[in-house]
Design a protein around this motif. Structure first.
Motif, short mmCIF file in Angstrom:
data_model
loop_
_atom_site.label_atom_id
_atom_site.label_comp_id
_atom_site.label_asym_id
_atom_site.label_seq_id
_atom_site.Cartn_x
_atom_site.Cartn_y
_atom_site.Cartn_z
N GLU A 1 0.83 -1.21 0.00
CA GLU A 1 0.00 0.00 0.00
C GLU A 1 0.87 1.26 0.00
O GLU A 1 0.53 2.25 -0.65
CB GLU A 1 -0.94 -0.02 1.20
CG GLU A 1 -2.06 -1.05 1.05
CD GLU A 1 -2.91 -1.18 2.29
OE1 GLU A 1 -2.39 -0.98 3.41
OE2 GLU A 1 -4.12 -1.49 2.15
N HIS B 1 -16.05 -4.47 -2.53
CA HIS B 1 -15.00 -5.47 -2.55
C HIS B 1 -15.36 -6.64 -3.48
O HIS B 1 -16.53 -7.00 -3.64
CB HIS B 1 -14.76 -6.03 -1.15
CG HIS B 1 -13.77 -5.24 -0.35
ND1 HIS B 1 -13.59 -5.43 1.00
CD2 HIS B 1 -12.89 -4.28 -0.70
CE1 HIS B 1 -12.65 -4.62 1.44
NE2 HIS B 1 -12.21 -3.91 0.43
N ARG C 1 -5.30 -11.40 0.49
CA ARG C 1 -5.75 -10.13 -0.06
C ARG C 1 -5.68 -10.13 -1.58
O ARG C 1 -4.79 -10.76 -2.16
CB ARG C 1 -4.88 -9.00 0.51
CG ARG C 1 -5.10 -8.73 2.00
CD ARG C 1 -3.92 -8.00 2.57
NE ARG C 1 -4.15 -7.42 3.89
CZ ARG C 1 -3.96 -8.07 5.05
NH1 ARG C 1 -3.53 -9.33 5.06
NH2 ARG C 1 -4.18 -7.44 6.21
N GLY D 1 1.76 2.30 -3.37
CA GLY D 1 0.68 2.72 -4.25
C GLY D 1 -0.31 1.67 -4.67
O GLY D 1 -1.26 1.97 -5.41
N GLU D 2 -0.15 0.43 -4.23
CA GLU D 2 -1.12 -0.62 -4.57
C GLU D 2 -2.32 -0.54 -3.63
O GLU D 2 -2.22 -0.04 -2.51
CB GLU D 2 -0.45 -1.99 -4.49
CG GLU D 2 0.65 -2.19 -5.50
CD GLU D 2 1.28 -3.57 -5.42
OE1 GLU D 2 0.68 -4.52 -5.96
OE2 GLU D 2 2.36 -3.70 -4.80
N THR D 3 -3.45 -1.10 -4.08
CA THR D 3 -4.70 -1.01 -3.31
C THR D 3 -5.32 -2.39 -3.15
O THR D 3 -5.45 -3.14 -4.13
CB THR D 3 -5.70 -0.09 -4.03
OG1 THR D 3 -5.12 1.21 -4.17
CG2 THR D 3 -7.00 0.02 -3.25
N VAL D 4 -5.74 -2.70 -1.93
CA VAL D 4 -6.50 -3.93 -1.67
C VAL D 4 -7.92 -3.72 -2.21
O VAL D 4 -8.59 -2.75 -1.84
CB VAL D 4 -6.54 -4.25 -0.17
CG1 VAL D 4 -7.49 -5.43 0.09
CG2 VAL D 4 -5.15 -4.59 0.35
N ILE D 5 -8.38 -4.64 -3.07
CA ILE D 5 -9.72 -4.52 -3.64
C ILE D 5 -10.66 -5.60 -3.12
O ILE D 5 -11.81 -5.69 -3.57
CB ILE D 5 -9.67 -4.56 -5.17
CG1 ILE D 5 -9.11 -5.90 -5.67
CG2 ILE D 5 -8.87 -3.40 -5.72
CD1 ILE D 5 -9.39 -6.18 -7.13
N TRP E 1 -5.29 -7.63 -5.02
CA TRP E 1 -4.64 -6.35 -5.33
C TRP E 1 -5.07 -5.82 -6.68
O TRP E 1 -5.24 -6.58 -7.64
CB TRP E 1 -3.12 -6.53 -5.29
CG TRP E 1 -2.64 -6.85 -3.91
CD1 TRP E 1 -2.42 -8.08 -3.38
CD2 TRP E 1 -2.38 -5.91 -2.86
NE1 TRP E 1 -2.03 -7.96 -2.07
CE2 TRP E 1 -1.99 -6.65 -1.72
CE3 TRP E 1 -2.42 -4.51 -2.79
CZ2 TRP E 1 -1.65 -6.04 -0.51
CZ3 TRP E 1 -2.08 -3.90 -1.58
CH2 TRP E 1 -1.71 -4.66 -0.47
N ASP E 2 -5.22 -4.49 -6.76
CA ASP E 2 -5.64 -3.86 -8.00
C ASP E 2 -4.65 -4.06 -9.13
O ASP E 2 -5.02 -4.00 -10.31
CB ASP E 2 -5.90 -2.37 -7.79
CG ASP E 2 -4.64 -1.58 -7.40
OD1 ASP E 2 -3.72 -2.18 -6.79
OD2 ASP E 2 -4.59 -0.37 -7.69
N THR E 3 -3.40 -4.33 -8.81
CA THR E 3 -2.35 -4.49 -9.83
C THR E 3 -2.31 -5.89 -10.42
O THR E 3 -1.49 -6.15 -11.31
CB THR E 3 -0.99 -4.18 -9.19
OG1 THR E 3 -0.86 -4.94 -7.97
CG2 THR E 3 -0.85 -2.70 -8.88
#
Length: 252
Positions: free
Chosen positions: A45, A218, A76, A48-52, A78-80
């Protein structure tokens, strides 16, 4: 090596696809493994990564037996690491690439607490859809629950279908996994429905123990009673359902 240092090493290993080298000579408890997963998440995080969303793993008793645990696990998303059906992924993106075909849900409402009723679970679901989950199937020693958890349940990304169902039918059709034109697994529809509801109920309670929660918006991967399938470069994977779309990918 303290757990902060372990987390730094874990993320470095993940980025270089040399998964979990700390497990060459160290062991951890399940509690420590979740702490490591959380510390790695914080590092991701920060860059710059985000848990989706989250995923439930080891919903199958047979899979749990292989890693010596008596309960499911969570990781988790991740958006990436999200792709659309039809994607060609490079083998170098993964370490020992493997796939699962399963169902996922997108949530319209938060889910928290224990002993959640079936009605509340169904009301929280915005859509249901089929996915291919990518894995880095790497274990440095005897497979263990702690290593699985600390490696974010060996999760490596999700391939999504463009088709989604608005509701979860009472009697859905089966899910079929085909690799290079050969059927490798079929999951009965009733098992799909049961897995979704049981996974959401378990995950809501388990996340609460870690000060986490499933939130509206989510994506939740609900796991499968089918096996994890290793794939080679050039492999084409197709997962089909009667009610929740179909999804394909090719490695290389």
């Amino acid at each position: 090596m303290n757990l902060d240092d372990v987390a730094v090493q874990q993320l470095s290993d993940y980025d270089s696809k040399e998964i979990g080298t700390v497990f060459n000579d160290k062991t951890f408890t399940v509690s420590e493994a979740y702490e490591i997963q959380g510390k790695v998440a914080a590092l991701r995080e920060q860059r710059g990564e985000t848990v989706i969303g989250f995923k439930t793993g080891c919903v199958s008793p047979a899979l749990r037996e292989t890693v010596g645990i008596s309960h499911p696990v969570f990781g988790r998303l991740w958006d990436t690491e999200q792709w659309q059906s039809g994607v060609h992924l490079e083998p170098a993106q993964f370490a020992e690439p493997a796939i699962e075909g399963e169902l996922a849900v997108h949530l319209a409402k938060d889910l928290r607490g224990s002993d959640i009723s079936e009605r509340k679970l169904l009301d929280a679901i915005d859509s249901v859809f089929v996915v291919i989950e990518m894995h880095n199937k790497v274990f440095r020693g005897t497979p263990s629950g702690a290593e699985l958890i600390a490696n974010n349940t060996i999760h490596a990304g999700v391939i999504h279908t463009a088709e989604k169902a608005a509701t979860l039918p009472d009697s859905p059709g089966p899910l079929t996994i085909t690799i290079d034109g050969m059927q490798v697994a079929q999951v009965p529809g009733q098992d799909l429905r049961t897995t979704i509801l049981d996974s959401l109920r378990w995950l809501a309670e388990e996340l609460g123990k870690h000060d986490l929660a499933m939130l509206a918006g989510h994506t939740i991967l609900c796991g499968t009673i089918s096996d994890i399938h290793l794939i080679d470069s050039g492999a084409q994977v197709v997962v089909t359902t009667e009610d929740f779309g179909s999804v394909t990918m090719q490695l290389g």
